[in-house]
Design an enzyme around this catalytic site. Structure first.
Site, PDB file in Angstrom:
ATOM      1  N   ASP A  50       0.773  -1.178   0.136  1.00 22.04           N
ATOM      2  CA  ASP A  50       0.184  -0.015  -0.030  1.00 22.04           C
ATOM      3  C   ASP A  50       0.851   1.360   0.105  1.00 22.04           C
ATOM      4  OD1 ASP A  50      -3.154   0.479   1.190  1.00 22.04           O
ATOM      5  OD2 ASP A  50      -1.958   2.113   0.938  1.00 22.04           O
TER       6      ASP A  50
ATOM      7  N   ASP B 196       4.405   2.125  -4.401  1.00 23.29           N
ATOM      8  CA  ASP B 196       3.317   2.499  -5.434  1.00 23.29           C
ATOM      9  C   ASP B 196       3.530   1.716  -6.705  1.00 23.29           C
ATOM     10  OD1 ASP B 196       2.111   4.090  -7.201  1.00 23.29           O
ATOM     11  OD2 ASP B 196       2.841   6.016  -6.247  1.00 23.29           O
TER      12      ASP B 196
ATOM     13  N   TYR C  65     -13.346   6.694 -14.191  1.00 27.38           N
ATOM     14  CA  TYR C  65     -13.222   5.719 -13.169  1.00 27.38           C
ATOM     15  C   TYR C  65     -13.583   4.424 -13.625  1.00 27.38           C
ATOM     16  CZ  TYR C  65     -14.342   2.662  -9.149  1.00 27.38           C
ATOM     17  OH  TYR C  65     -14.350   1.737  -8.318  1.00 27.38           O
TER      18      TYR C  65
ATOM     19  N   ASN D 263     -22.653  -1.166  -4.165  1.00 27.61           N
ATOM     20  CA  ASN D 263     -22.156  -0.393  -2.957  1.00 27.61           C
ATOM     21  C   ASN D 263     -22.031  -0.767  -1.570  1.00 27.61           C
ATOM     22  OD1 ASN D 263     -23.933   1.262  -5.176  1.00 27.61           O
ATOM     23  ND2 ASN D 263     -23.410   2.919  -3.415  1.00 27.61           N
TER      24      ASN D 263
ATOM     25  N   LEU E 121     -22.502   7.463   0.916  1.00 25.95           N
ATOM     26  CA  LEU E 121     -23.848   7.793   1.635  1.00 25.95           C
ATOM     27  C   LEU E 121     -23.687   7.341   3.213  1.00 25.95           C
ATOM     28  CD1 LEU E 121     -26.982   8.639   1.769  1.00 25.95           C
ATOM     29  CD2 LEU E 121     -27.215   6.233   0.968  1.00 25.95           C
TER      30      LEU E 121
ATOM     31  N   ARG F  28     -29.907   2.248  -4.815  1.00 24.16           N
ATOM     32  CA  ARG F  28     -28.577   1.426  -4.837  1.00 24.16           C
ATOM     33  C   ARG F  28     -28.687   0.184  -4.390  1.00 24.16           C
ATOM     34  NH1 ARG F  28     -28.045   4.951  -7.906  1.00 24.16           N
ATOM     35  NH2 ARG F  28     -26.497   6.313  -8.200  1.00 24.16           N
TER      36      ARG F  28
END
Ligand code: UFG
Length: 344
Positions: free
Chosen positions: A46, A74, A164, A193, A211, A242
């Protein structure tokens, strides 16, 4: 007489490791914690640009003897990821590391193509050279674009409406070609989601755009008001629908996908959702019920690029992987709420 000396070395079967890219982020860390609890040795890779060192520390504290290695690197630097395959005996990869904000991708597409596509190419190239032949990849419902029908099954046309979604679809296609040409098998999991938390770790985006955490953050911030984007959609209460899938159920699918590849399963892709949709107002009400008080809301204009309805057809994941989502939206919101209070 010839004396033959036979040296008997202690023979230890090296346990291969699973590489989790983006393992310090929200979904990646939930996969990492599950693998650790199953006694697997893992390497977390990460950059910590979006992931958190504290999350890595929590993951390490959970281990009861299995190895939890952390490499800060990276994917855009080929040598960072190549060195992982040189140093560790990697058996399979679960690839989460990516940028995932739709609005940001509209403003800065290069950032998305460079990181999500070029970065993944570096990973695949390193895997190919190290002869690592199994990968589970986080894809997205955003690869479908504006739905032509719902629930969306896997053969629904893939026509993303933002960079994206394009970047994730490009990676899906690259993985098809790597599978055909080099035998590098992949399972692409198209998330709807994702909500909820394990509790020890949870959703921790800065800034937060989703959300459920945004509703809950508005409760915890003094004078906080939740902004509800769009109340004039052609849906049962005017707000977007969703398909909310609990992160723990989502991770079940990753574990099943790894074992599917272990058993020789072919390259494939699966939707991960519940087959059911909730409106923004319904999720908001569930948050109020869990929090136990009224939440201040400001009804705003639509957020650009939000399709009215996104619901997954999840039959394929059920029948091929044997996956069954178990958690209710209420349980997801409860875990998100206890995590959010911890984070605050
Ligand atoms: N919403 C609000 N207020 C907020 C945040 C969200 O009203 O503060 C609304 C959105 O307008 C949308 C719904 O809540 O109607 C869900 O929004 P999220 O941002 O939580 O999730 P999205 O559906 O926009 O995004 C998800 C994934 C993306 C993926 C996308 C596919 O998080 O990674 O689905 O369309 F690209």
């Amino acid at each position: 007489m010839t004396v033959v000396t036979i040296h008997i070395y202690p023979y230890v079967t090296p346990q291969c490791m699973i590489l989790v890219t983006g393992g310090a982020g929200y979904i990646g860390s939930h996969c990492a914690i599950r693998l650790i609890e199953e006694g697997k040795d893992i390497v977390i890779f990460d950059s910590l640009e979006l992931g958190h060192k504290e999350t890595v520390d929590t993951l390490r504290s959970v281990s009861k003897g299995s190895k939890v290695e952390f490499v800060q690197g990276d994917l855009k630097n080929p040598s960072d990821i190549r060195s992982v395959f040189e140093k560790y005996d990697i058996d399979a990869v679960v690839h989460f590391a990516a940028y995932s904000q739709v609005a940001e991708s509209m403003k800065d597409p290069q950032k998305y193509y460079y990181n999500n596509v070029y970065g993944t190419l570096n990973l695949l190239s390193a895997m190919k050279d190290a002869r690592v032949g199994k990968i589970v990849f986080s894809s997205t419902a955003a690869t479908y674009g504006e739905p032509e029908y719902v629930p969306i099954d896997e053969v629904h046309p893939q026509m993303p409406i933002n960079p994206y979604g394009n970047s994730k679809l490009m990676v899906e296609r690259i993985m098809d070609d790597y599978s055909r040409a080099y035998g590098l098998r992949s399972v692409r999991l198209r998330y709807f989601n994702v909500v909820g938390a394990d509790g020890r770790i949870g959703e921790w985006h800065v800034p937060e755009t989703h959300l459920v955490p945004n509703v809950l953050k508005s409760v915890l911030s003094p004078g906080g008001v939740f902004s509800m984007f769009g109340t004039d959609y052609d849906t049962r209460d005017g707000t977007c629908v969703r398909d909310y899938i609990d992160v723990r159920d989502l991770i079940d699918a990753h574990i099943l996908a790894l074992s599917y590849l272990d058993k020789g399963g072919e390259t494939d892709y699966f939707n991960l959702g519940t087959n059911d949709g909730s409106t923004v107002r319904e999720v908001f009400s569930e948050c109020e019920a869990v929090v136990g008080s009224k939440i201040q809301v400001n009804e705003c204009a639509r957020r650009p690029g939000d399709p009215a309805v996104l619901i997954a057809d999840n039959q394929k994941a059920k029948s091929v992987l044997g996956w069954e989502p178990k958690h209710t939206l209420k349980e997801s919101v409860e875990t998100a709420w206890s995590w959010e209070q911890k984070l605050n």
